[in-house]
Design a protein around this motif. Sequence first.
Motif, short mmCIF file in Angstrom:
data_model
loop_
_atom_site.label_atom_id
_atom_site.label_comp_id
_atom_site.label_asym_id
_atom_site.label_seq_id
_atom_site.Cartn_x
_atom_site.Cartn_y
_atom_site.Cartn_z
N GLN A 1 0.83 -1.21 0.00
CA GLN A 1 0.00 0.00 0.00
C GLN A 1 0.87 1.26 0.00
N ILE A 2 1.97 1.22 0.77
CA ILE A 2 2.89 2.37 0.82
C ILE A 2 3.47 2.63 -0.56
N ILE A 3 3.86 1.57 -1.25
CA ILE A 3 4.43 1.71 -2.60
C ILE A 3 3.38 2.30 -3.55
N MET A 4 2.15 1.81 -3.45
CA MET A 4 1.08 2.32 -4.31
C MET A 4 0.82 3.80 -4.05
N LEU A 5 0.77 4.17 -2.77
CA LEU A 5 0.57 5.58 -2.42
C LEU A 5 1.75 6.42 -2.88
N GLY A 6 2.94 5.86 -2.77
CA GLY A 6 4.13 6.57 -3.22
C GLY A 6 4.09 6.86 -4.71
N ILE A 7 3.61 5.91 -5.49
CA ILE A 7 3.50 6.10 -6.93
C ILE A 7 2.50 7.22 -7.25
N VAL A 8 1.41 7.24 -6.51
CA VAL A 8 0.41 8.31 -6.69
C VAL A 8 1.03 9.66 -6.35
N PHE A 9 1.83 9.70 -5.27
CA PHE A 9 2.49 10.95 -4.88
C PHE A 9 3.46 11.42 -5.97
N ILE A 10 4.19 10.48 -6.56
CA ILE A 10 5.13 10.81 -7.63
C ILE A 10 4.40 11.40 -8.83
N ILE A 11 3.26 10.80 -9.17
CA ILE A 11 2.47 11.32 -10.30
C ILE A 11 2.03 12.76 -10.02
N ALA A 12 1.58 13.00 -8.79
CA ALA A 12 1.15 14.35 -8.41
C ALA A 12 2.32 15.33 -8.49
N ALA A 13 3.49 14.90 -7.99
CA ALA A 13 4.68 15.75 -8.02
C ALA A 13 5.11 16.03 -9.45
N LEU A 14 5.05 15.02 -10.31
CA LEU A 14 5.42 15.19 -11.73
C LEU A 14 4.54 16.24 -12.39
N ILE A 15 3.24 16.17 -12.13
CA ILE A 15 2.30 17.11 -12.73
C ILE A 15 2.58 18.54 -12.25
N VAL A 16 2.70 18.69 -10.93
CA VAL A 16 2.89 20.03 -10.35
C VAL A 16 4.24 20.62 -10.76
N PHE A 17 5.31 19.85 -10.61
CA PHE A 17 6.65 20.36 -10.94
C PHE A 17 6.79 20.65 -12.42
N SER A 18 6.16 19.83 -13.27
CA SER A 18 6.22 20.07 -14.72
C SER A 18 5.50 21.38 -15.07
N CYS A 19 4.39 21.65 -14.40
CA CYS A 19 3.68 22.90 -14.63
C CYS A 19 4.53 24.09 -14.19
N ILE A 20 5.24 23.93 -13.07
CA ILE A 20 6.12 24.99 -12.58
C ILE A 20 7.24 25.23 -13.58
N ALA A 21 7.84 24.14 -14.09
CA ALA A 21 8.92 24.25 -15.07
C ALA A 21 8.44 24.93 -16.34
N TRP A 22 7.26 24.56 -16.80
CA TRP A 22 6.70 25.12 -18.03
C TRP A 22 6.44 26.62 -17.87
N ALA A 23 5.85 27.01 -16.72
CA ALA A 23 5.54 28.41 -16.49
C ALA A 23 6.80 29.25 -16.32
N ALA A 24 7.76 28.72 -15.56
CA ALA A 24 8.99 29.48 -15.29
C ALA A 24 9.85 29.62 -16.54
N SER A 25 9.72 28.70 -17.48
CA SER A 25 10.58 28.72 -18.67
C SER A 25 10.38 29.97 -19.50
N TYR A 26 9.20 30.59 -19.41
CA TYR A 26 8.95 31.78 -20.21
C TYR A 26 9.81 32.96 -19.76
N ILE A 27 10.28 32.89 -18.51
CA ILE A 27 11.18 33.95 -18.03
C ILE A 27 12.51 33.86 -18.75
N SER A 28 12.88 32.63 -19.19
CA SER A 28 14.19 32.42 -19.80
C SER A 28 14.35 33.21 -21.10
N HIS A 29 13.25 33.49 -21.81
CA HIS A 29 13.36 34.27 -23.05
C HIS A 29 13.86 35.68 -22.75
N TRP A 30 13.37 36.22 -21.64
CA TRP A 30 13.85 37.54 -21.23
C TRP A 30 15.29 37.48 -20.74
#
Length: 208
Positions: free
Chosen positions: A148-177
């Motif tokens: 169960q811990i492993i299953m919950l951990g996988i769900v947490f990783i999916i959540a982190a991937l989504i959130v961090f990827s959104c942060i990376a995508w949004a912050a990348s627009y600053i790089s053009h400046w």
Amino acid sequence: MIPVDALLLFFAASVALAIAPGPDNIFVLTQSAINGKKSGFIITLGLCTGLLFHISAVALGVAAIFKTSTLAFTILKTVGAAYLLYLAWQAFRAGATDISNAANQKQGGWALYSRGVLMNITNPKVAIFFLSFLPQFADPARGSIPLQIIMLGIVFIIAALIVFSCIAWAASYISHWLNSSKRGQLVINRVAGVVFIGLACRLALSKQ
């Protein structure tokens, strides 16, 4: 098997926790702004890979050592703080051209990935957080607790991937400046250095 409603609740909690300001998402934010979204995505993969270490530790009960052993906790947090200070030193010594060409010259994919893995693994707070958070959603009546811990951990990783990827995508627009402003490059790099120092101090002063 964990019920779907329990998994959805855990996923929502995981997303909220991933969004809350902390070393990992701040790291993704600053590096994405400096090197672009590709670098941010690679670092995100590294950070999430590091989570596998903590998930395995909790599932095996090893993380309990860091909750009860002052020496083990002190050693790991010292290593983590030292690494953050090293990142701060690199940020302060980098010039404008170093930032604009970092993705191609000094920060290859493997280097960025490894940095994310190491930063996550050397943060004892992640192990203790997982030790106190994941078991709350596990129930012995549903079967194997480690599974169960492993299953919950996988769900947490999916959540982190989504959130961090959104942060990376949004912050990348600053790089053009940044790529068109040498002063901007220097400023953001100095800000990144200060952030790393702050995170290092926070980790060094943390308690079990």
